[in-house]
Design a protein around this motif. Structure first.
Motif, PDB file in Angstrom:
ATOM      1  N   LYS A 177      29.061 107.984  73.619  1.00  0.00           N
ATOM      2  CA  LYS A 177      28.666 106.679  74.135  1.00  0.00           C
ATOM      3  C   LYS A 177      27.614 106.052  73.245  1.00  0.00           C
ATOM      4  N   SER A 178      26.685 106.839  72.748  1.00  0.00           N
ATOM      5  CA  SER A 178      25.643 106.329  71.845  1.00  0.00           C
ATOM      6  C   SER A 178      26.273 105.806  70.553  1.00  0.00           C
ATOM      7  N   GLU A 179      27.248 106.555  70.040  1.00  0.00           N
ATOM      8  CA  GLU A 179      27.929 106.141  68.811  1.00  0.00           C
ATOM      9  C   GLU A 179      28.710 104.845  69.046  1.00  0.00           C
ATOM     10  N   GLU A 180      29.399 104.738  70.171  1.00  0.00           N
ATOM     11  CA  GLU A 180      30.131 103.515  70.500  1.00  0.00           C
ATOM     12  C   GLU A 180      29.186 102.324  70.624  1.00  0.00           C
ATOM     13  N   THR A 181      28.024 102.562  71.250  1.00  0.00           N
ATOM     14  CA  THR A 181      27.031 101.489  71.392  1.00  0.00           C
ATOM     15  C   THR A 181      26.506 101.067  70.029  1.00  0.00           C
ATOM     16  N   ILE A 182      26.239 102.042  69.155  1.00  0.00           N
ATOM     17  CA  ILE A 182      25.753 101.733  67.801  1.00  0.00           C
ATOM     18  C   ILE A 182      26.822 100.940  67.037  1.00  0.00           C
ATOM     19  N   ASN A 183      28.101 101.346  67.149  1.00  0.00           N
ATOM     20  CA  ASN A 183      29.184 100.621  66.473  1.00  0.00           C
ATOM     21  C   ASN A 183      29.318  99.202  67.013  1.00  0.00           C
ATOM     22  N   THR A 184      29.200  99.060  68.329  1.00  0.00           N
ATOM     23  CA  THR A 184      29.283  97.720  68.931  1.00  0.00           C
ATOM     24  C   THR A 184      28.144  96.850  68.428  1.00  0.00           C
ATOM     25  N   ILE A 185      26.956  97.431  68.324  1.00  0.00           N
ATOM     26  CA  ILE A 185      25.796  96.674  67.820  1.00  0.00           C
ATOM     27  C   ILE A 185      26.031  96.278  66.367  1.00  0.00           C
ATOM     28  N   LYS A 186      26.566  97.195  65.547  1.00  0.00           N
ATOM     29  CA  LYS A 186      26.830  96.887  64.144  1.00  0.00           C
ATOM     30  C   LYS A 186      27.883  95.772  64.016  1.00  0.00           C
ATOM     31  N   LYS A 187      28.950  95.872  64.835  1.00  0.00           N
ATOM     32  CA  LYS A 187      29.974  94.828  64.811  1.00  0.00           C
ATOM     33  C   LYS A 187      29.380  93.494  65.221  1.00  0.00           C
ATOM     34  N   SER A 188      28.531  93.519  66.224  1.00  0.00           N
ATOM     35  CA  SER A 188      27.895  92.275  66.677  1.00  0.00           C
ATOM     36  C   SER A 188      27.011  91.699  65.588  1.00  0.00           C
ATOM     37  N   GLU A 189      26.280  92.560  64.885  1.00  0.00           N
ATOM     38  CA  GLU A 189      25.433  92.077  63.786  1.00  0.00           C
ATOM     39  C   GLU A 189      26.285  91.497  62.661  1.00  0.00           C
ATOM     40  N   ASN A 190      27.422  92.157  62.361  1.00  0.00           N
ATOM     41  CA  ASN A 190      28.320  91.636  61.321  1.00  0.00           C
ATOM     42  C   ASN A 190      28.895  90.277  61.731  1.00  0.00           C
ATOM     43  N   LYS A 191      29.307  90.173  62.995  1.00  0.00           N
ATOM     44  CA  LYS A 191      29.821  88.894  63.475  1.00  0.00           C
ATOM     45  C   LYS A 191      28.749  87.827  63.455  1.00  0.00           C
ATOM     46  N   LYS A 192      27.524  88.224  63.750  1.00  0.00           N
ATOM     47  CA  LYS A 192      26.410  87.270  63.703  1.00  0.00           C
ATOM     48  C   LYS A 192      26.197  86.775  62.280  1.00  0.00           C
ATOM     49  N   GLU A 193      26.234  87.707  61.299  1.00  0.00           N
ATOM     50  CA  GLU A 193      26.078  87.315  59.898  1.00  0.00           C
ATOM     51  C   GLU A 193      27.218  86.394  59.465  1.00  0.00           C
ATOM     52  N   GLU A 194      28.449  86.724  59.897  1.00  0.00           N
ATOM     53  CA  GLU A 194      29.587  85.865  59.564  1.00  0.00           C
ATOM     54  C   GLU A 194      29.431  84.480  60.190  1.00  0.00           C
ATOM     55  N   ALA A 195      28.950  84.458  61.427  1.00  0.00           N
ATOM     56  CA  ALA A 195      28.753  83.173  62.104  1.00  0.00           C
ATOM     57  C   ALA A 195      27.675  82.354  61.403  1.00  0.00           C
ATOM     58  N   ILE A 196      26.608  83.011  60.955  1.00  0.00           N
ATOM     59  CA  ILE A 196      25.536  82.304  60.231  1.00  0.00           C
ATOM     60  C   ILE A 196      26.084  81.767  58.910  1.00  0.00           C
ATOM     61  N   LYS A 197      26.886  82.595  58.217  1.00  0.00           N
ATOM     62  CA  LYS A 197      27.489  82.142  56.957  1.00  0.00           C
ATOM     63  C   LYS A 197      28.434  80.975  57.204  1.00  0.00           C
TER      64      LYS A 197
END
Length: 163
Positions: free
Chosen positions: A37-57
Motif C-alpha cells: 500500500k505504501s508503494e502504491e501510494t508513493i507511485n500515485t504521488i509520483k504520477k500525480s507530480e508528473n501530471k502536475k509537471e505536464e499540466a504546468i508545461k
C-alpha cells in the motif's frame, strides 16, 4: 489447574495477543500489505507530480501560443488592411479608366450625332434651296435663262464641297 490457567486474565490476554501476532505477521502478512500500500501510494504521488509537471508545461505552452495568437491576429489584421487598400486602389483605378472610357464614348457619340445632324441639315437646306430655286426659276425665268441657271447650278455643285 487447567481451569485456573484459562480463567486468569493475564494468561488469556497473552494468548489473545500471541494469536493476533501470529495472525498479523505470519498468516496475513500485514507488513507486506502495508509495504505494498505504501508503494502504491508513493507511485500515485509520483504520477500525480508528473501530471502536475505536464499540466504546468502545457499551461506554459498555451500561454506562449496565446501570445503568438495575439501576434498572429495583428498580422492577419494588417494583411487584411493591406489587401483592402490594394483592392480599393485597383477599384479606384478601374473606375477612373471606366470614366475615361465613358467620356471617350460620349464624345464619339456626340461627334457622330453632330455629324449626322449637320448632314441632315445640309441635305434639308440643299433640298429647300433647290425647291425655292426651282419655284423661283419656274415663275420668273424663260426657258433659255432657266437652262443657263440650271447648268450654272450644276457646275457650282460640282465645285462646292459640303463640310
Amino acid at each position: 489447574m487447567i481451569e485456573y490457567i484459562f480463567h486468569s486474565n493475564i494468561i488469556n490476554f497473552i494468548l489473545v495477543l500471541a494469536f493476533f501476532i501470529w495472525l498479523l505477521f505470519f498468516k496475513l502478512d500485514i507488513i507486506g500489505m502495508l509495504a505494498k500500500k505504501s508503494e502504491e501510494t508513493i507511485n500515485t504521488i509520483k504520477k500525480s507530480e508528473n501530471k502536475k509537471e505536464e499540466a504546468i508545461k502545457h499551461l506554459a505552452d498555451t500561454k506562449t501560443s496565446l501570445q503568438n495568437v495575439d501576434n498572429d491576429v495583428k498580422e492577419i489584421v494588417q494583411n487584411a488592411k493591406q489587401l483592402a487598400k490594394n483592392l480599393e486602389e485597383k477599384a479606384e483605378s478601374k473606375l477612373k479608366d471606366e470614366l475615361v472610357n465613358l467620356e471617350n464614348r460620349a464624345n464619339i457619340l456626340k461627334e457622330g450625332y453632330e455629324s449626322k445632324a449637320k448632314e441632315e441639315i445640309t441635305k434639308k437646306i440643299a433640298n429647300a434651296a433647290v425647291a425655292v430655286s426651282k419655284e423661283y426659276i419656274e415663275n420668273s425665268l424663260d426657258e433659255n435663262t432657266h437652262r443657263e441657271l440650271i447648268y450654272n447650278f450644276i457646275n457650282d455643285l460640282e465645285n462646292m464641297r459640303v463640310e
